[in-house]
Design an enzyme around this catalytic site. Structure first.
Site, PDB file in Angstrom:
ATOM      1  N   ASP A  93       0.846  -1.209   0.000  1.00  0.00           N
ATOM      2  CA  ASP A  93       0.000   0.000   0.000  1.00  0.00           C
ATOM      3  C   ASP A  93       0.876   1.253   0.000  1.00  0.00           C
ATOM      4  O   ASP A  93       0.379   2.377  -0.038  1.00  0.00           O
ATOM      5  CB  ASP A  93      -1.012  -0.011   1.157  1.00  0.00           C
ATOM      6  CG  ASP A  93      -0.359  -0.122   2.508  1.00  0.00           C
ATOM      7  OD1 ASP A  93       0.885  -0.195   2.593  1.00  0.00           O
ATOM      8  OD2 ASP A  93      -1.100  -0.122   3.519  1.00  0.00           O
TER       9      ASP A  93
ATOM     10  N   GLU B  14       9.191  -4.297  10.494  1.00  0.00           N
ATOM     11  CA  GLU B  14       9.652  -3.015   9.955  1.00  0.00           C
ATOM     12  C   GLU B  14      10.245  -2.129  11.045  1.00  0.00           C
ATOM     13  O   GLU B  14       9.616  -1.894  12.090  1.00  0.00           O
ATOM     14  CB  GLU B  14       8.467  -2.297   9.262  1.00  0.00           C
ATOM     15  CG  GLU B  14       8.869  -0.966   8.646  1.00  0.00           C
ATOM     16  CD  GLU B  14       7.858  -0.419   7.638  1.00  0.00           C
ATOM     17  OE1 GLU B  14       6.879  -1.121   7.302  1.00  0.00           O
ATOM     18  OE2 GLU B  14       8.065   0.727   7.195  1.00  0.00           O
TER      19      GLU B  14
HETATM   20  O1  KIV Z   1       3.576  -1.126   1.650  1.00  0.00           O
HETATM   21  C1  KIV Z   1       4.752  -1.528   1.635  1.00  0.00           C
HETATM   22  O2  KIV Z   1       5.538  -1.249   0.718  1.00  0.00           O
HETATM   23  C2  KIV Z   1       5.210  -2.347   2.770  1.00  0.00           C
HETATM   24  C3  KIV Z   1       6.677  -2.604   2.876  1.00  0.00           C
HETATM   25  C4  KIV Z   1       7.363  -1.390   3.376  1.00  0.00           C
HETATM   26  C5  KIV Z   1       6.960  -3.787   3.711  1.00  0.00           C
HETATM   27  O3  KIV Z   1       4.419  -2.750   3.553  1.00  0.00           O
END
Ligand code: KIV
Length: 272
Positions: A52, A190
Site C-alpha cells: 500500500d 519493519e
Molecule cells: O507497503 C509496503 O511497501 C510495505 C513494505 C514497506 C513492507 O508494507
C-alpha cells in the site's frame, strides 16, 4: 543436501518455508505495475509485494491511508500479469479489515478473485488475529506485518524505530508468536532493533522478512522506487540505493527537451 531455489518454478508459501529451513535468504521487493513487475521478476526477487506504499510512491499521498481496495486490485492485477516466478503478496488497505473479520474476509477474497495474486498482507498484532483466522478459513495465505505499521501512523505520530523499550520488545515477540499461532506464513518486521528482529526470527518457525530490521532476518524487503533511487528525498539509514534513477531520468528528460527544442529529434532515421 542443498536445495536449488533459483529455478523458474513459481515460489509458494511452501518454498518460503523451505528457504527458511535451509537458511536461504528470501528477497522481496515492491511493485505496482506490469513493467516494474517484469523487471523485478526477471531479476530474481522471490516475492513481489504490491504494497500500500503505492499510496505514497504512485499516488503521491503523504500516508498509506487513502488507497482503496479497488486501487490495490488495479495495481495487483497489473503486477500479476508481469511476474512468472515470484509469489505475489498484496496489502489489504487501511479500513478493509480492521475490527471487522467479515469485511476482512470479503476484502481478501475480492483481492484474490479480481487480481489473481497469491496471498494478502495485514498490519498489526493481537488486534487482527481474528481477521487473520477468518481469512485463513477461505484458504487464503496471510503474511503479517509488525513493528512500524504505517497504517497506524496517526496513533504513533512518527516513523521512528519501534520497540526499543523492553516492554515493547516483549510485546512484539509475543505478537509475532501469536501471528504464527494464528497461521500466517511469514511476517514482515519493519524498523525495529536488529537484535530484536534476530531474536524473533530464531524463536518462530515461519520466515521473518525485515525492512530496517537488520541482517538476522530470514529475508529482506525494500520499496523498489527507493532502492532504484527514484525517490531521492527519502533517505532512512536502512535504505541501500542500487541506482540513481531520479538523476538519470531527470537528465534524460532534460536531454530530450533540449533535442526537441533544437529540432534535433526526430532525425532522418527516426521518421517515416
Ligand atoms: O507497503 C509496503 O511497501 C510495505 C513494505 C514497506 C513492507 O508494507
Amino acid at each position: 543436501m542443498s536445495v536449488n531455489f533459483n529455478t523458474k518454478k513459481r515460489i509458494t508459501t511452501k518454498t518460503l518455508q523451505e528457504m527458511k529451513a535451509s537458511k536461504h535468504k528470501i528477497s522481496m521487493l515492491t511493485a505496482y505495475d506490469y513493467t516494474m513487475a517484469k523487471i523485478i521478476d526477471a531479476g530474481g526477487a522471490d516475492v513481489i509485494l504490491v504494497g500500500d506504499s503505492a499510496s505514497n510512491v504512485m499516488a503521491g499521498h503523504e500516508t498509506t491511508l487513502p488507497i482503496t481496495l479497488d486501487q490495490m486490485i488495479y495495481h495487483a492485477s497489473s503486477v500479476v500479469r508481469g511476474a512468472q516466478r515470484a509469489m505475489i503478496v498484496v496489502d489489504l488497505p487501511f479500513g478493509s479489515y480492521q475490527g471487522n473479520t467479515k469485511e476482512g474476509l470479503s476484502s481478501a477474497i475480492k483481492i484474490m478473485k479480481e487480481s489473481g495474486a497469491h496471498a494478502v498482507k495485514l498490519e498489526g498484532g493481537y488486534d487482527i488475529v481474528d481477521s487473520i483466522k477468518r481469512i485463513l478459513t477461505a484458504g487464503i495465505p496471510v503474511m503479517g506485518h509488525l513493528g512500524l505499521i504505517p497504517q497506524s501512523i496517526y496513533k504513533f505520530g512518527s516513523y521512528t524505530v519501534r520497540a526499543e523499550r523492553e516492554d515493547e520488545a516483549k510485546q512484539l515477540i509475543n505478537e509475532a508468536k501469536a501471528l504464527e499461532q494464528a497461521g500466517v506464513f511469514a511476517i514482515v518486521l519493519e524498523k525495529i532493533p536488529a537484535s530484536l528482529a534476530s531474536e524473533i526470527a530464531q524463536s518462530i518457525t515461519i520466515p521473518v522478512i525485515g525492512i530496517g530490521a537488520g541482517n538476522g532476518c530470514d529475508g529482506q524487503v525494500l520499496v523498489s522506487h527507493d532502492m532504484f533511487g527514484m525517490t531521492h528525498e527519502f533517505s532512512p539509514r536502512f535504505l541501500r540505493r542500487y541506482l540513481n534513477l531520479y538523476g538519470e531520468m531527470k537528465d534524460a528528460v532534460s536531454q530530450y527537451c533540449s533535442d526537441v527544442q533544437r529540432g534535433d529529434f526526430p532525425n532522418e532515421k527516426e521518421q517515416y
